[in-house]
Design a protein around this motif. Structure first.
Motif, PDB file in Angstrom:
ATOM      1  N   GLU A 101       0.840  -1.195   0.000  1.00 19.58           N
ATOM      2  CA  GLU A 101       0.000   0.000   0.000  1.00 19.58           C
ATOM      3  C   GLU A 101       0.878   1.250   0.000  1.00 19.58           C
ATOM      4  OE1 GLU A 101      -3.373   2.118   2.802  1.00 19.58           O
ATOM      5  OE2 GLU A 101      -2.784   0.060   3.194  1.00 19.58           O
ATOM      6  N   ALA A 102       0.548   2.179  -0.885  1.00 21.88           N
ATOM      7  CA  ALA A 102       1.290   3.431  -0.950  1.00 21.88           C
ATOM      8  C   ALA A 102       0.955   4.295   0.265  1.00 21.88           C
ATOM      9  CB  ALA A 102       0.937   4.173  -2.236  1.00 21.88           C
ATOM     10  N   PRO A 103       1.954   4.969   0.837  1.00 15.31           N
ATOM     11  CA  PRO A 103       1.676   5.820   1.992  1.00 15.31           C
ATOM     12  C   PRO A 103       0.857   7.041   1.591  1.00 15.31           C
ATOM     13  CG  PRO A 103       3.943   6.061   1.301  1.00 15.31           C
ATOM     14  CD  PRO A 103       3.357   4.972   0.468  1.00 15.31           C
ATOM     15  N   GLN A 104       0.042   7.502   2.527  1.00 15.37           N
ATOM     16  CA  GLN A 104      -0.695   8.743   2.354  1.00 15.37           C
ATOM     17  C   GLN A 104      -0.169   9.709   3.405  1.00 15.37           C
ATOM     18  OE1 GLN A 104      -4.729   7.341   2.823  1.00 15.37           O
ATOM     19  NE2 GLN A 104      -4.984   7.309   0.616  1.00 15.37           N
ATOM     20  N   LEU A 105       0.294  10.873   2.948  1.00 17.67           N
ATOM     21  CA  LEU A 105       0.880  11.859   3.848  1.00 17.67           C
ATOM     22  C   LEU A 105      -0.144  12.922   4.198  1.00 17.67           C
ATOM     23  CD1 LEU A 105       4.268  12.457   1.989  1.00 17.67           C
ATOM     24  CD2 LEU A 105       3.810  10.855   3.845  1.00 17.67           C
ATOM     25  N   ILE A 106      -0.199  13.293   5.456  1.00 17.65           N
ATOM     26  CA  ILE A 106      -1.001  14.430   5.884  1.00 17.65           C
ATOM     27  C   ILE A 106      -0.023  15.567   6.124  1.00 17.65           C
ATOM     28  CG2 ILE A 106      -2.570  15.344   7.626  1.00 17.65           C
ATOM     29  CD1 ILE A 106      -3.660  12.491   7.900  1.00 17.65           C
ATOM     30  N   VAL A 107      -0.239  16.653   5.384  1.00 15.14           N
ATOM     31  CA  VAL A 107       0.705  17.771   5.356  1.00 15.14           C
ATOM     32  C   VAL A 107       0.019  19.017   5.891  1.00 15.14           C
ATOM     33  CG1 VAL A 107       2.150  19.205   3.855  1.00 15.14           C
ATOM     34  CG2 VAL A 107       1.819  16.777   3.320  1.00 15.14           C
ATOM     35  N   ARG A 108       0.677  19.705   6.811  1.00 18.35           N
ATOM     36  CA  ARG A 108       0.157  20.963   7.349  1.00 18.35           C
ATOM     37  C   ARG A 108       0.891  22.106   6.685  1.00 18.35           C
ATOM     38  NH1 ARG A 108      -1.886  21.067  12.354  1.00 18.35           N
ATOM     39  NH2 ARG A 108      -3.317  19.623  11.380  1.00 18.35           N
ATOM     40  N   LEU A 109       0.128  23.049   6.127  1.00 16.36           N
ATOM     41  CA  LEU A 109       0.690  24.266   5.552  1.00 16.36           C
ATOM     42  C   LEU A 109       0.578  25.379   6.576  1.00 16.36           C
ATOM     43  CD1 LEU A 109      -0.887  24.308   1.968  1.00 16.36           C
ATOM     44  CD2 LEU A 109       1.273  23.300   2.693  1.00 16.36           C
ATOM     45  N   TYR A 110       1.659  26.079   6.803  1.00 13.50           N
ATOM     46  CA  TYR A 110       1.686  27.245   7.678  1.00 13.50           C
ATOM     47  C   TYR A 110       1.877  28.455   6.764  1.00 13.50           C
ATOM     48  CZ  TYR A 110       2.531  23.563  11.080  1.00 13.50           C
ATOM     49  OH  TYR A 110       2.429  22.416  11.829  1.00 13.50           O
ATOM     50  N   HIS A 111       0.777  29.152   6.459  1.00 10.88           N
ATOM     51  CA  HIS A 111       0.821  30.213   5.448  1.00 10.88           C
ATOM     52  C   HIS A 111       1.649  31.416   5.885  1.00 10.88           C
ATOM     53  CE1 HIS A 111      -2.011  27.902   3.183  1.00 10.88           C
ATOM     54  NE2 HIS A 111      -2.861  27.915   4.181  1.00 10.88           N
ATOM     55  N   ASP A 112       1.593  31.776   7.160  1.00 14.33           N
ATOM     56  CA  ASP A 112       2.359  32.938   7.616  1.00 14.33           C
ATOM     57  C   ASP A 112       3.864  32.677   7.556  1.00 14.33           C
ATOM     58  OD1 ASP A 112       2.027  31.063   9.642  1.00 14.33           O
ATOM     59  OD2 ASP A 112       1.906  32.552  11.245  1.00 14.33           O
ATOM     60  N   ALA A 113       4.282  31.446   7.831  1.00 14.72           N
ATOM     61  CA  ALA A 113       5.708  31.093   7.780  1.00 14.72           C
ATOM     62  C   ALA A 113       6.106  30.539   6.411  1.00 14.72           C
ATOM     63  CB  ALA A 113       6.027  30.063   8.858  1.00 14.72           C
ATOM     64  N   ARG A 114       5.133  30.284   5.549  1.00 14.82           N
ATOM     65  CA  ARG A 114       5.353  29.704   4.226  1.00 14.82           C
ATOM     66  C   ARG A 114       6.117  28.385   4.330  1.00 14.82           C
ATOM     67  NH1 ARG A 114       3.709  32.068   0.417  1.00 14.82           N
ATOM     68  NH2 ARG A 114       3.491  34.132  -0.369  1.00 14.82           N
ATOM     69  N   MET A 115       5.557  27.488   5.153  1.00 18.63           N
ATOM     70  CA  MET A 115       6.165  26.183   5.378  1.00 18.63           C
ATOM     71  C   MET A 115       5.118  25.086   5.204  1.00 18.63           C
ATOM     72  SD  MET A 115       8.512  27.086   8.684  1.00 18.63           S
ATOM     73  CE  MET A 115       9.365  25.546   8.742  1.00 18.63           C
ATOM     74  N   ALA A 116       5.560  23.926   4.727  1.00 18.36           N
ATOM     75  CA  ALA A 116       4.722  22.737   4.600  1.00 18.36           C
ATOM     76  C   ALA A 116       5.436  21.593   5.302  1.00 18.36           C
ATOM     77  CB  ALA A 116       4.483  22.398   3.134  1.00 18.36           C
ATOM     78  N   GLU A 117       4.760  20.962   6.255  1.00 20.10           N
ATOM     79  CA  GLU A 117       5.381  19.926   7.077  1.00 20.10           C
ATOM     80  C   GLU A 117       4.500  18.686   7.112  1.00 20.10           C
ATOM     81  OE1 GLU A 117       6.978  19.664  11.627  1.00 20.10           O
ATOM     82  OE2 GLU A 117       5.149  20.792  11.276  1.00 20.10           O
ATOM     83  N   VAL A 118       5.111  17.526   6.933  1.00 23.36           N
ATOM     84  CA  VAL A 118       4.384  16.268   7.092  1.00 23.36           C
ATOM     85  C   VAL A 118       4.124  16.106   8.586  1.00 23.36           C
ATOM     86  CG1 VAL A 118       4.460  13.762   6.833  1.00 23.36           C
ATOM     87  CG2 VAL A 118       5.502  15.227   5.096  1.00 23.36           C
ATOM     88  N   ILE A 119       2.835  16.015   8.952  1.00 21.70           N
ATOM     89  CA  ILE A 119       2.532  15.858  10.378  1.00 21.70           C
ATOM     90  C   ILE A 119       2.235  14.416  10.742  1.00 21.70           C
ATOM     91  CG2 ILE A 119       1.841  18.237  10.807  1.00 21.70           C
ATOM     92  CD1 ILE A 119      -1.081  17.298  10.606  1.00 21.70           C
TER      93      ILE A 119
END
Length: 147
Positions: free
Chosen positions: A77-95
């Motif tokens: 099974e392929a992994p599914q990533l949940i990603v949080r975008l922080y718009h003020d810091a312009r960052m995307a992080e896998v949570i």
């Protein structure tokens, strides 16, 4: 004596900022888009990458990134990533990964769940590789019109 893993925060923040920029390139109509699919093909391999916006708030958004191989392999099974975008810091992080609890920044090693000490860093790098693959070798399954 075994050295304790210490995360490289500068590297992690740079990776998250680059991933945010990649996502914004892939979703130029982010404000009005709820999902986007890309067909990615390299040599004889084909996959469909799907980015779905799960939550939208003023300063953060949550995305679900998943992919399906055209060969429809059922043994892995392929992994599914949940990603949080922080718009003020312009960052995307896998949570976290789908169906798992939120990832810690550092894990002791060995541990019961077999996490690597730098698992979160590895997943953010993995996200960057998938986003690059979409940018370099992917094509839209539907036309995109940005305002």
């Amino acid at each position: 004596m075994k050295r304790k893993y210490v995360p490289d925060l500068t590297r992690q923040m740079a990776q998250c900022q680059i991933n945010y920029a990649r996502i914004m390139k892939l979703l130029p109509d982010f404000e009005s888009c709820d999902e986007r699919e890309f067909r990615v093909g390299i040599v004889q391999q084909q996959a469909v990458v799907r980015i779905e916006i799960d939550e939208r708030f003023r300063y953060t958004s949550t995305l679900l990134l998943s992919y399906v191989h055209e060969s429809d392999s059922r043994w892995l099974e392929a992994p599914q990533l949940i990603v949080r975008l922080y718009h003020d810091a312009r960052m995307a992080e896998v949570i976290c990964l789908k169906r798992r609890r939120q990832l810690s920044g550092v894990y002791p090693y060995p541990n019961g769940e077999m996490h690597q000490p730098d698992e979160k860093q590895q997943l953010n790098q993995y996200l960057g590789e998938w986003l690059n693959l979409c940018l370099d070798h992917g094509f839209e399954m539907e036309p995109v019109l940005a305002d």
